[in-house]
Design a protein around this motif. Structure first.
Motif, PDB file in Angstrom:
ATOM      1  N   ALA A  81       1.811  15.468   5.696  1.00  0.00           N
ATOM      2  CA  ALA A  81       1.920  14.781   4.405  1.00  0.00           C
ATOM      3  C   ALA A  81       3.008  15.427   3.535  1.00  0.00           C
ATOM      4  O   ALA A  81       3.725  14.735   2.811  1.00  0.00           O
ATOM      5  N   SER A 137       6.551  14.435   5.511  1.00  0.00           N
ATOM      6  CA  SER A 137       6.896  13.049   5.834  1.00  0.00           C
ATOM      7  C   SER A 137       7.883  12.447   4.835  1.00  0.00           C
ATOM      8  O   SER A 137       7.812  12.707   3.630  1.00  0.00           O
ATOM      9  N   TYR A 176       6.749   8.947   2.011  1.00  0.00           N
ATOM     10  CA  TYR A 176       6.199   8.933   0.660  1.00  0.00           C
ATOM     11  C   TYR A 176       7.296   9.180  -0.378  1.00  0.00           C
ATOM     12  O   TYR A 176       8.210   9.971  -0.163  1.00  0.00           O
ATOM     13  N   ASP A 177       7.164   8.508  -1.520  1.00  0.00           N
ATOM     14  CA  ASP A 177       7.962   8.819  -2.718  1.00  0.00           C
ATOM     15  C   ASP A 177       9.467   8.806  -2.479  1.00  0.00           C
ATOM     16  O   ASP A 177      10.191   9.653  -3.002  1.00  0.00           O
ATOM     17  N   GLU A 178       9.931   7.869  -1.706  1.00  0.00           N
ATOM     18  CA  GLU A 178      11.371   7.811  -1.488  1.00  0.00           C
ATOM     19  C   GLU A 178      12.036   7.236  -2.729  1.00  0.00           C
ATOM     20  O   GLU A 178      11.810   6.085  -3.102  1.00  0.00           O
ATOM     21  N   PRO A 196      13.192  12.005  -0.802  1.00  0.00           N
ATOM     22  CA  PRO A 196      11.797  11.777  -1.200  1.00  0.00           C
ATOM     23  C   PRO A 196      11.264  12.945  -2.042  1.00  0.00           C
ATOM     24  O   PRO A 196      11.499  14.106  -1.729  1.00  0.00           O
ATOM     25  N   SER A 209       2.846   9.689  -7.797  1.00  0.00           N
ATOM     26  CA  SER A 209       3.316  10.071  -6.467  1.00  0.00           C
ATOM     27  C   SER A 209       2.322   9.687  -5.369  1.00  0.00           C
ATOM     28  O   SER A 209       1.147  10.064  -5.408  1.00  0.00           O
ATOM     29  N   GLU A 210       2.802   8.972  -4.382  1.00  0.00           N
ATOM     30  CA  GLU A 210       1.973   8.631  -3.222  1.00  0.00           C
ATOM     31  C   GLU A 210       1.680   9.881  -2.389  1.00  0.00           C
ATOM     32  O   GLU A 210       0.588  10.017  -1.819  1.00  0.00           O
ATOM     33  N   ARG A 211       2.665  10.768  -2.317  1.00  0.00           N
ATOM     34  CA  ARG A 211       2.470  11.988  -1.525  1.00  0.00           C
ATOM     35  C   ARG A 211       1.360  12.853  -2.120  1.00  0.00           C
ATOM     36  O   ARG A 211       0.490  13.355  -1.400  1.00  0.00           O
ATOM     37  N   ARG A 219      -2.018  11.383  -1.416  1.00  0.00           N
ATOM     38  CA  ARG A 219      -2.423  11.617  -0.029  1.00  0.00           C
ATOM     39  C   ARG A 219      -2.858  13.056   0.172  1.00  0.00           C
ATOM     40  O   ARG A 219      -3.881  13.333   0.828  1.00  0.00           O
TER      41      ARG A 219
END
Length: 281
Positions: free
Chosen positions: A143, A146, A149-151, A178, A237-239, A242
């Motif tokens: 996580a 990767s 996420y958050d690009e 990202p 933030s999606e990261r 997660r």
């Protein structure tokens, strides 16, 4: 041919057949016994490795649990916009808020580095609880690293895409990295630095040491993460979302005695950052 000679021949042939059969049976038995011995020894070695993995995980369970709890709580603060208020206060408080946050990240990575340096067996262990912990640690590492996420959109890009005729080089220059991404190499480097000057300590450096040596040792690794914290979009933030979910799963797996988490009817009700309501998008 004389009946006695025939009987003798039959007896001789039968003796040879019996001898050959016995030899084959003996060899097969020997192979089977050797296989059984090998399986028994391998099982004993596997059991010893599992016991060692479990013992080492138990030894480092508490410091790892503390690091997970602190990081999960800090991510929750970011996502609930609690950190934003400190960033807008005095310069000193703003810097402390940022450094305190990246320290939580660094301490988690440092504790993990210590664990792996002591226990490479963890990734191979088959005991259920240890295997689940290892899987969650691997998921958290993915996580962080990767690119899914958050690009960030390319700087200056318009909704319809880049202007016609823009060169590939120019598009690459505008492409944003990202946010909050830490590659595996960065994770390992930060973890090594958290183990002290020689990178072999068995406890992480404290916050005072981290604060005083940040610019010299940690800035090149953590500055992009720290800068992302100052963005108004950091709470979305999606990261980080997660990561908080995975840390919530990890804390309940590590906390065998229930000293840090409380689960009722299969639902986590404490700590606050690990509850279903806190993990909701």
């Amino acid at each position: 041919m004389d009946a006695g000679i025939i009987a003798a021949l039959i007896t001789s042939v039968a003796s040879v057949v019996v001898s050959v059969g016995a030899s084959v049976w003996t060899r097969r038995q020997g192979v089977e016994l050797e296989r059984m011995r090998f399986e028994s020894e391998r099982s004993a070695r596997d059991h010893e490795k599992r016991s060692a993995a479990k013992a080492e995980l138990d030894r480092y369970r508490e410091p790892l649990l503390l690091a997970v709890v602190d990081l999960g709580a800090r991510l929750h603060t970011i996502r609930e916009r609690g950190l934003q208020g400190y960033l807008g206060s005095t310069q000193r408080r703003g810097r402390l808020a940022v450094l305190g946050t990246v320290y939580c990240v660094a301490r988690y990575l440092g504790t993990l580095e210590i664990l792996y340096s002591r226990l490479a067996l963890l990734r191979f262990d088959s005991a259920t609880d240890t295997r689940l912990v290892a899987a969650l640690l691997a998921d958290i590492g993915r996580a962080f690293s990767s690119q899914l996420y958050d690009e960030d959109p390319p700087s200056g890009a318009q909704e319809g895409g880049p202007p016609a005729g823009a060169s590939s080089l120019r598009k690459a220059e505008r492409a944003g990295e990202p946010r909050f991404m830490l590659w595996r190499e960065e994770q390992r480097a930060i973890g090594e630095l958290m183990r002290g000057p020689d990178g072999t300590g068995t406890v992480c450096v404290g916050f005072a040491c981290f604060h005083d040596s940040y610019d010299e040792l940690f800035a090149s690794w953590l500055d992009p993460f720290a800068e992302a914290l100052r963005s108004p979009s950091a709470p979305d933030s999606e990261r980080l979302a997660r990561l908080q979910t995975l840390l919530a799963l990890l804390v309940t797996q590590l906390d065998e005695d229930g000293g840090y988490s409380l689960t009722v009817d299969g639902t986590t009700v404490a700590p606050e950052w690990a509850t279903p309501a806190a993990l909701a998008p």
